[in-house]
Design a protein around this motif. Structure first.
Motif, short mmCIF file in Angstrom:
data_model
loop_
_atom_site.label_atom_id
_atom_site.label_comp_id
_atom_site.label_asym_id
_atom_site.label_seq_id
_atom_site.Cartn_x
_atom_site.Cartn_y
_atom_site.Cartn_z
N SER A 40 11.03 -69.27 14.07
CA SER A 40 10.63 -68.45 13.50
C SER A 40 10.75 -67.47 13.00
N LYS A 41 11.32 -66.41 13.67
CA LYS A 41 11.84 -65.58 13.53
C LYS A 41 12.54 -64.36 12.32
N VAL A 42 11.99 -63.90 11.95
CA VAL A 42 12.86 -63.09 11.38
C VAL A 42 13.16 -61.50 11.05
N ASN A 43 14.83 -61.59 10.29
CA ASN A 43 15.14 -60.15 10.27
C ASN A 43 15.67 -59.94 9.28
N ALA A 44 15.61 -59.16 8.92
CA ALA A 44 15.40 -59.12 7.68
C ALA A 44 17.42 -58.26 8.03
N ALA A 45 17.55 -57.34 8.36
CA ALA A 45 18.62 -56.66 8.32
C ALA A 45 19.48 -57.87 8.49
N MET A 46 18.90 -58.64 10.13
CA MET A 46 20.51 -59.51 10.43
C MET A 46 20.28 -60.35 9.21
N GLY A 47 19.63 -60.60 8.05
CA GLY A 47 19.44 -61.41 7.42
C GLY A 47 19.34 -63.08 8.09
N ILE A 48 17.99 -62.92 9.18
CA ILE A 48 17.84 -63.86 9.65
C ILE A 48 16.29 -64.72 8.75
N LYS A 49 16.40 -65.46 8.45
CA LYS A 49 14.65 -66.42 7.95
C LYS A 49 14.42 -67.70 8.64
N ALA A 62 25.95 -82.17 7.68
CA ALA A 62 27.20 -81.23 7.93
C ALA A 62 27.00 -79.66 7.63
N GLN A 63 26.39 -78.83 6.97
CA GLN A 63 26.10 -78.06 6.99
C GLN A 63 26.03 -77.08 7.67
N LEU A 64 24.29 -77.28 8.24
CA LEU A 64 24.15 -76.59 8.81
C LEU A 64 24.64 -76.95 10.50
N ILE A 65 26.16 -77.77 10.64
CA ILE A 65 26.70 -77.62 12.29
C ILE A 65 28.00 -77.12 11.38
N GLU A 66 28.11 -76.76 10.32
CA GLU A 66 28.63 -76.06 10.21
C GLU A 66 29.35 -74.53 10.26
N ILE A 67 27.55 -74.20 9.92
CA ILE A 67 27.20 -72.44 9.88
C ILE A 67 27.01 -72.78 11.56
N VAL A 68 26.87 -73.47 12.03
CA VAL A 68 27.04 -72.76 13.44
C VAL A 68 28.47 -72.72 14.52
N THR A 69 29.15 -73.78 14.22
CA THR A 69 30.35 -73.66 14.51
C THR A 69 31.58 -72.82 14.07
N LYS A 70 31.38 -72.54 12.57
CA LYS A 70 32.48 -71.80 11.98
C LYS A 70 31.38 -70.14 12.12
N GLY A 71 30.07 -69.70 12.30
CA GLY A 71 29.30 -68.74 11.69
C GLY A 71 28.96 -68.66 10.46
N ALA A 73 28.19 -64.37 7.96
CA ALA A 73 27.33 -63.22 8.47
C ALA A 73 27.44 -62.97 9.91
N LYS A 74 26.08 -62.21 9.86
CA LYS A 74 26.07 -62.00 11.63
C LYS A 74 25.73 -63.16 11.89
N MET A 75 25.69 -64.53 11.30
CA MET A 75 25.73 -65.52 12.93
C MET A 75 26.80 -65.88 13.19
N PRO A 76 26.74 -65.89 15.07
CA PRO A 76 28.10 -65.74 15.57
C PRO A 76 28.46 -67.38 15.72
N ALA A 77 29.51 -67.32 15.80
CA ALA A 77 30.04 -68.58 15.59
C ALA A 77 30.70 -69.46 17.25
N TYR A 78 29.94 -70.90 17.42
CA TYR A 78 29.66 -71.25 18.45
C TYR A 78 30.93 -72.06 18.42
N GLY A 79 32.39 -72.41 17.47
CA GLY A 79 33.06 -73.93 17.77
C GLY A 79 33.43 -73.75 19.01
N SER A 80 33.59 -72.02 19.50
CA SER A 80 34.75 -71.86 20.53
C SER A 80 34.06 -72.39 21.77
N ARG A 81 32.72 -71.74 21.57
CA ARG A 81 31.66 -71.92 23.18
C ARG A 81 31.15 -73.29 23.83
N MET A 82 30.35 -73.85 21.78
CA MET A 82 29.87 -75.48 22.35
C MET A 82 30.07 -76.32 22.20
#
Ligand code: HEC
Length: 99
Positions: A40-49, A62-71, A73-82
């Motif tokens: 539920s955390k919100v951070n307007a500066a980071m763009g987190i909703k 599929a869309q959410l998996i792609e965001i987490v895999t490739k990152g 904006a400021k959301m880090p890519a986890y494709g190489s770490r998970m």
């Protein structure tokens, strides 16, 4: 003989959950620091909703998996770490946050 069968069945039952990635544990270890324990955390500066919001939940797995895999904006890519399994498990966990 019967005891062996029961022992084997019990071992299989214990081994199965350990093999599948635990979405809640993955989320807690890798995602909660930015998104909050319940997403539920919100951070307007980071763009987190909130991950529980309709805006996030309306996207397909599929869309959410792609965001987490490739990152994104400021959301880090986890494709190489998970592993793909862990990412899928984390996205399944995000579904449980839906209000
Ligand atoms: C370093 C902080 C950080 C960490 C750690 C993090 N995120 Fe994010 N996440 C962000 C930011 C910032 C955004 C917003 C990106 C944007 O501008 O759209 C975001 C966006 C998202 C979105 C898209 C929401 C939307 O706006 O559509 C999802 C899904 C997501 N994160 C899931 C995860 C998962 C799953 C993990 C753990 C594997 C994770 N995040 C870890 C910072 C983080």
């Amino acid at each position: 003989m019967k005891k062996t069968v029961i022992a084997l069945a019990a071992m299989a039952a214990l081994a199965l959950p350990a093999m599948a990635a635990d979405g809640a544990a993955v989320y807690k270890a890798k995602c909660a620091m930015c998104h909050g324990a319940d997403g539920s955390k919100v951070n307007a500066a980071m763009g987190i909703k909130p991950l529980s919001s309709a805006e996030v939940q309306k996207q397909s797995d599929a869309q959410l998996i792609e965001i987490v895999t490739k990152g994104k904006a400021k959301m880090p890519a986890y494709g190489s770490r998970m592993s793909a399994d862990e990412i899928k498990a984390a996205v399944s966990f995000i579904r449980t946050l839906k209000k």
